[in-house]
Design an enzyme around this catalytic site. Structure first.
Site, mmCIF file in Angstrom:
data_model
loop_
_atom_site.group_PDB
_atom_site.id
_atom_site.type_symbol
_atom_site.label_atom_id
_atom_site.label_comp_id
_atom_site.label_asym_id
_atom_site.label_seq_id
_atom_site.Cartn_x
_atom_site.Cartn_y
_atom_site.Cartn_z
ATOM 1 N N SER A 84 38.725 48.777 67.912
ATOM 2 C CA SER A 84 39.919 49.783 67.828
ATOM 3 C C SER A 84 39.591 51.098 68.382
ATOM 4 O O SER A 84 38.771 51.598 67.912
ATOM 5 C CB SER A 84 40.436 49.876 66.454
ATOM 6 O OG SER A 84 41.687 50.829 66.520
ATOM 7 N N GLU A 87 40.810 53.629 67.187
ATOM 8 C CA GLU A 87 41.006 54.355 65.751
ATOM 9 C C GLU A 87 39.232 54.498 65.298
ATOM 10 O O GLU A 87 38.936 55.409 64.743
ATOM 11 C CB GLU A 87 41.330 53.409 64.671
ATOM 12 C CG GLU A 87 41.403 53.983 63.280
ATOM 13 C CD GLU A 87 42.744 55.219 63.276
ATOM 14 O OE1 GLU A 87 43.527 55.324 64.082
ATOM 15 O OE2 GLU A 87 42.642 55.927 62.409
ATOM 16 N N TYR A 123 40.379 52.083 57.368
ATOM 17 C CA TYR A 123 40.529 51.088 58.487
ATOM 18 C C TYR A 123 39.306 51.066 59.579
ATOM 19 O O TYR A 123 38.837 50.380 59.987
ATOM 20 C CB TYR A 123 41.822 51.118 58.837
ATOM 21 C CG TYR A 123 42.262 50.413 60.395
ATOM 22 C CD1 TYR A 123 42.349 49.003 60.373
ATOM 23 C CD2 TYR A 123 42.309 50.981 61.313
ATOM 24 C CE1 TYR A 123 42.629 48.427 61.334
ATOM 25 C CE2 TYR A 123 42.333 50.341 62.645
ATOM 26 C CZ TYR A 123 42.533 48.951 62.507
ATOM 27 O OH TYR A 123 42.776 48.238 63.766
HETATM 28 P P1 NAP Z 1 48.973 42.710 63.270
HETATM 29 O O1 NAP Z 1 50.449 42.458 63.597
HETATM 30 O O2 NAP Z 1 48.975 43.674 62.079
HETATM 31 O O3 NAP Z 1 48.544 41.255 62.854
HETATM 32 C C1 NAP Z 1 47.603 40.798 61.898
HETATM 33 C C2 NAP Z 1 47.187 39.483 61.484
HETATM 34 O O4 NAP Z 1 46.266 39.415 60.663
HETATM 35 C C3 NAP Z 1 48.477 38.766 61.088
HETATM 36 O O5 NAP Z 1 48.444 37.476 61.456
HETATM 37 C C4 NAP Z 1 47.888 38.722 59.682
HETATM 38 O O6 NAP Z 1 48.563 37.659 58.823
HETATM 39 C C5 NAP Z 1 46.527 38.569 59.675
HETATM 40 N N1 NAP Z 1 45.757 38.901 58.384
HETATM 41 C C6 NAP Z 1 45.867 39.738 57.848
HETATM 42 N N2 NAP Z 1 45.278 39.712 56.720
HETATM 43 C C7 NAP Z 1 44.605 38.525 56.631
HETATM 44 C C8 NAP Z 1 43.606 37.886 55.878
HETATM 45 N N3 NAP Z 1 43.155 38.337 54.792
HETATM 46 N N4 NAP Z 1 43.291 36.521 56.304
HETATM 47 C C9 NAP Z 1 43.747 36.015 57.343
HETATM 48 N N5 NAP Z 1 44.590 36.806 58.127
HETATM 49 C C10 NAP Z 1 44.923 38.006 58.071
HETATM 50 O O7 NAP Z 1 47.903 43.354 64.326
HETATM 51 P P2 NAP Z 1 48.087 43.252 65.964
HETATM 52 O O8 NAP Z 1 48.590 44.534 66.033
HETATM 53 O O9 NAP Z 1 48.618 42.177 66.203
HETATM 54 O O10 NAP Z 1 46.602 43.703 66.007
HETATM 55 C C11 NAP Z 1 45.621 42.495 66.129
HETATM 56 C C12 NAP Z 1 44.139 42.965 65.779
HETATM 57 O O11 NAP Z 1 43.927 43.952 66.716
HETATM 58 C C13 NAP Z 1 43.936 43.599 64.508
HETATM 59 O O12 NAP Z 1 42.609 43.352 64.142
HETATM 60 C C14 NAP Z 1 44.165 45.218 64.604
HETATM 61 O O13 NAP Z 1 43.356 45.738 63.582
HETATM 62 C C15 NAP Z 1 43.554 45.160 65.980
HETATM 63 N N6 NAP Z 1 44.004 46.333 66.997
HETATM 64 C C16 NAP Z 1 45.166 46.746 67.190
HETATM 65 C C17 NAP Z 1 45.913 47.634 67.892
HETATM 66 C C18 NAP Z 1 47.300 47.883 68.090
HETATM 67 O O14 NAP Z 1 47.566 48.903 68.630
HETATM 68 N N7 NAP Z 1 48.082 47.023 67.999
HETATM 69 C C19 NAP Z 1 44.779 48.204 68.483
HETATM 70 C C20 NAP Z 1 43.357 48.030 68.425
HETATM 71 C C21 NAP Z 1 42.969 47.199 67.488
HETATM 72 P P3 NAP Z 1 50.054 37.688 58.356
HETATM 73 O O15 NAP Z 1 51.318 37.526 59.404
HETATM 74 O O16 NAP Z 1 50.169 36.466 57.114
HETATM 75 O O17 NAP Z 1 50.446 39.168 57.616
HETATM 76 N N1 GDD Z 2 52.952 54.415 60.719
HETATM 77 C C1 GDD Z 2 53.571 55.617 60.778
HETATM 78 N N2 GDD Z 2 54.815 55.829 59.976
HETATM 79 N N3 GDD Z 2 53.048 56.699 61.478
HETATM 80 C C2 GDD Z 2 53.617 57.729 61.575
HETATM 81 C C3 GDD Z 2 54.699 57.999 60.904
HETATM 82 C C4 GDD Z 2 55.352 57.062 60.226
HETATM 83 O O1 GDD Z 2 56.658 57.473 59.534
HETATM 84 N N4 GDD Z 2 55.077 59.346 61.199
HETATM 85 C C5 GDD Z 2 54.110 59.874 62.119
HETATM 86 N N5 GDD Z 2 53.140 59.077 62.389
HETATM 87 C C6 GDD Z 2 51.909 59.110 63.135
HETATM 88 C C7 GDD Z 2 50.670 58.529 62.487
HETATM 89 O O2 GDD Z 2 50.200 59.596 61.536
HETATM 90 C C8 GDD Z 2 49.938 58.454 63.566
HETATM 91 O O3 GDD Z 2 49.301 59.698 64.019
HETATM 92 C C9 GDD Z 2 50.819 57.954 64.787
HETATM 93 O O4 GDD Z 2 52.012 58.235 64.337
HETATM 94 C C10 GDD Z 2 50.495 56.710 65.062
HETATM 95 O O5 GDD Z 2 50.699 55.685 63.817
HETATM 96 P P1 GDD Z 2 50.709 54.365 63.635
HETATM 97 O O6 GDD Z 2 51.762 53.619 64.507
HETATM 98 O O7 GDD Z 2 50.679 53.654 62.222
HETATM 99 O O8 GDD Z 2 49.348 53.682 64.373
HETATM 100 P P2 GDD Z 2 47.974 54.064 64.447
HETATM 101 O O9 GDD Z 2 47.388 54.917 65.524
HETATM 102 O O10 GDD Z 2 47.545 54.649 62.911
HETATM 103 O O11 GDD Z 2 47.074 52.586 64.268
HETATM 104 C C11 GDD Z 2 47.405 51.806 65.161
HETATM 105 O O12 GDD Z 2 46.602 51.945 66.487
HETATM 106 C C12 GDD Z 2 45.267 51.524 66.112
HETATM 107 C C13 GDD Z 2 44.537 51.889 67.575
HETATM 108 O O13 GDD Z 2 44.440 53.133 67.874
HETATM 109 C C14 GDD Z 2 47.013 50.368 64.564
HETATM 110 O O14 GDD Z 2 47.636 49.471 65.519
HETATM 111 C C15 GDD Z 2 45.728 49.953 64.215
HETATM 112 O O15 GDD Z 2 45.854 48.803 63.975
HETATM 113 C C16 GDD Z 2 45.070 50.202 65.693
HETATM 114 O O16 GDD Z 2 43.505 50.070 65.458
#
Ligand code: NAP
Ligand code: GDD
Length: 343
Positions: free
Chosen positions: A131, A133, A154
Site C-alpha cells: 500500500s 500508506e 495499518y
Molecule cells: P476490503 O474491501 O476492506 O476487503 C478486505 C478483504 O479482506 C475482505 O474480503 C475481508 O473479508 C477480508 N478479511 C479481513 N480480515 C480477514 C481475516 N482475518 N481473514 C480472512 N479474510 C479477511 O479491501 P480492498 O479495498 O478490497 O483492498 C484489498 C487489499 O489491498 C487489502 O489488503 C488492502 O489493505 C490493500 N490495499 C487497498 C487499497 C485501496 O485503496 N483499496 C490500496 C492499497 C492497498 P470480509 O468481507 O469478511 O470482511
Molecule cells: N475514512 C474517512 N472517513 N476518512 C476521512 C474522513 C472520514 O469521515 N474525513 C476525512 N478523511 C480523510 C482521512 O483522514 C484520509 O486522509 C483520507 O480522507 C482518506 O481516508 P480513507 O478513505 O479512509 O483512506 P486511506 O487513505 O486512509 O486508506 C485507504 O488507502 C490506502 C492506500 O493509500 C485504504 O484503502 C487502505 O487500505 C489503503 O492501503
C-alpha cells in the site's frame, strides 16, 4: 490448461473485481471467505454458480488469516498457480482502535500464507497487496525507490508484509511481487472509506433521506484511481518475466475537499450546506499527501490508469443514485450515518 488462482479477500472490493477478471480470462478461481452470522458475499453473488453445476469455476472456502493450519490445508489441496493475497484489516482509522488485531491479520497473516505456500511445496506465483500508506510521512511523488515512513498501525503492518514478501522472493526463490497500490475506489468501495462515504451521502441527501455528512480532515491529498483498472495491474504483475515491486497510481493529486466538490456538484448540491466536522474521523497521525509515480508499471507491464478522480467521483455518485432508486429500503432506512460510522 486451465489456470487456478487462489484469492484471499475475495469478498472485498478488489477481490470481487479480480475474481471477475480472472473468470473472464478462463481461470478457475478459489476464494477464502470468513464465516459470519450474516452473508458477506454480496460483492461476488453475481459470479457464484452452484459448485454441483459443471459450469462452476468459482469455489469458496471458509478460513481466516489468523488460522495458519487452515491455510496450509487449503494450499495443499487447491495447489493454485497464482495466489493473490488481498485480505486485510484494511481501514487505517480502525487500525488505531485495533492495532494488535491489525498487526495479526494485516502483518502476521501474510507470513502465515507465505509459510503455507512454502510448507505445501507448491509451485505458485504470489501477489502481495502492499500500500501507498507505507510511504506515510514521505512527501510525494512516491515511487518504488521512495523511502517508507508509515504513520499508522495499518501502514506498519503492511510494511512488514511488504518486506517478508520480498524476503521469501530472495530466500526461497518464490515468484513473489508487491503491488504498491495508491487509493483505488469504486461503487463497491466499503461505505466508511471517505470517497464512498461522500458519494453515498450525496445520493442520499439528494433523495431526501439524509441531511448532513460528518467528516474529518478535508485537506488530505490522495491519488484516487478506479479499482476495476487496478486489478488488471495485479494480474499483469504475476504474468511478468520476473517478480518485482510495482507502484500503481494515476499520478493525480486531489484533496478530500475537491472530491466532495465534484461529487456534490454532480447531483446539483452545495457541499458546504451539508458537511459538518467531527473530530472522531481524525487520525492520531495523518498521512497528508500520497501521489504516485507509476512509470515503472507503464514501461514494464504496459499498465496505465485511465480514469481520474473526477470521473471516478461521478461514476460512484451515479451508482449510489441508481442503487437508491432500485432499492426501496432507503425510505424506511432513514438513519443518521454518523451514529454507526465510528471509523
Ligand atoms: P476490503 O474491501 O476492506 O476487503 C478486505 C478483504 O479482506 C475482505 O474480503 C475481508 O473479508 C477480508 N478479511 C479481513 N480480515 C480477514 C481475516 N482475518 N481473514 C480472512 N479474510 C479477511 O479491501 P480492498 O479495498 O478490497 O483492498 C484489498 C487489499 O489491498 C487489502 O489488503 C488492502 O489493505 C490493500 N490495499 C487497498 C487499497 C485501496 O485503496 N483499496 C490500496 C492499497 C492497498 P470480509 O468481507 O469478511 O470482511
Ligand atoms: N475514512 C474517512 N472517513 N476518512 C476521512 C474522513 C472520514 O469521515 N474525513 C476525512 N478523511 C480523510 C482521512 O483522514 C484520509 O486522509 C483520507 O480522507 C482518506 O481516508 P480513507 O478513505 O479512509 O483512506 P486511506 O487513505 O486512509 O486508506 C485507504 O488507502 C490506502 C492506500 O493509500 C485504504 O484503502 C487502505 O487500505 C489503503 O492501503
Amino acid at each position: 490448461m486451465t489456470k487456478r488462482a487462489f484469492i484471499t479477500g475475495i469478498t472485498g472490493q478488489d477481490g470481487s473485481y479480480l475474481a471477475e477478471l480472472l473468470l473472464a480470462k478462463g481461470y478457475e478461481v478459489h476464494g477464502l471467505i470468513r464465516r459470519a452470522s450474516t452473508f458477506n458475499t454480496s460483492r461476488i453473488e453475481h459470479l457464484y454458480v452452484d459448485p454441483h453445476n459443471p459450469s462452476a469455476h468459482l469455489f469458496l472456502y471458509y478460513g481466516d488469516l489468523t488460522d495458519g493450519s487452515r491455510l496450509v490445508t487449503l494450499m495443499s489441496e487447491i495447489r493454485p498457480d497464482e495466489v493473490y493475497h488481498l485480505a486485510a484489516q484494511s481501514h487505517v482509522r480502525v487500525s488505531f482502535d485495533e492495532p494488535e488485531y491489525t498487526a495479526d491479520v494485516t502483518g502476521t497473516g501474510t507470513i502465515r500464507l507465505l509459510e503455507a505456500v512454502r510448507m505445501s511445496g507448491i509451485e505458485t506465483r504470489f501477489y502481495q497487496a502492499s500500500s501507498s500508506e507505507q510511504y506515510g510521512a514521505t512527501p510525494p511523488p512516491q515511487n518504488e525507490t521512495t523511502p517508507f515512513y508509515p504513520r499508522s498501525p495499518y501502514g506498519a503492518a503492511k510494511l512488514y508484509s511488504f518486506w517478508i514478501t520480498k524476503n521469501y522472493r530472495e530466500a526461497y526463490g518464490l515468484f513473489a511481487s508487491n503491488g504498491i497500490l495508491f487509493n483505488h475506489e469504486s461503487p463497491r468501495r466499503g461505505e466508511t472509506f471517505v470517497t464512498r462515504k461522500i458519494t453515498r451521502a450525496a445520493a442520499r441527501i439528494k433523495a431526501g433521506v439524509q441531511d448532513d455528512l460528518y467528516l474529518g480532515n478535508l485537506d488530505a491529498i490522495r491519488d484516487w484511481g478506479y479499482a476495476a483498472e487496478y486489478v488488471e495491474g495485479m494480474w499483469r504483475m504475476l504474468q511478468a518475466d520476473e517478480p518485482d515491486d510495482f507502484v500503481l497510481a494515476t499520478g493525480g493529486s486531489v484533496t478530500v475537499r475537491d472530491f466532495l466538490q465534484t461529487a456534490f456538484d454532480h447531483v446539483g448540491l452545495r457541499w458546504e450546506d451539508h458537511v459538518k466536522f467531527d473530530q472522531r474521523y481524525l487520525r492520531p497521525t495523518e498521512v497528508d499527501a500520497l501521489v504516485g509515480d507509476a512509470s515503472k508499471a507503464k514501461s514494464v507491464l504496459g499498465w496505465e490508469a485511465t480514469v481520474d478522480a473526477q470521473q471516478l467521483a461521478r461514476i460512484m455518485v451515479d451508482a449510489d443514485v441508481e442503487a437508491l432508486e432500485h432499492d426501496g429500503r432507503p425510505w424506511i432506512d432513514k438513519v443518521n450515518l454518523a451514529s454507526w460510522d465510528t471509523a
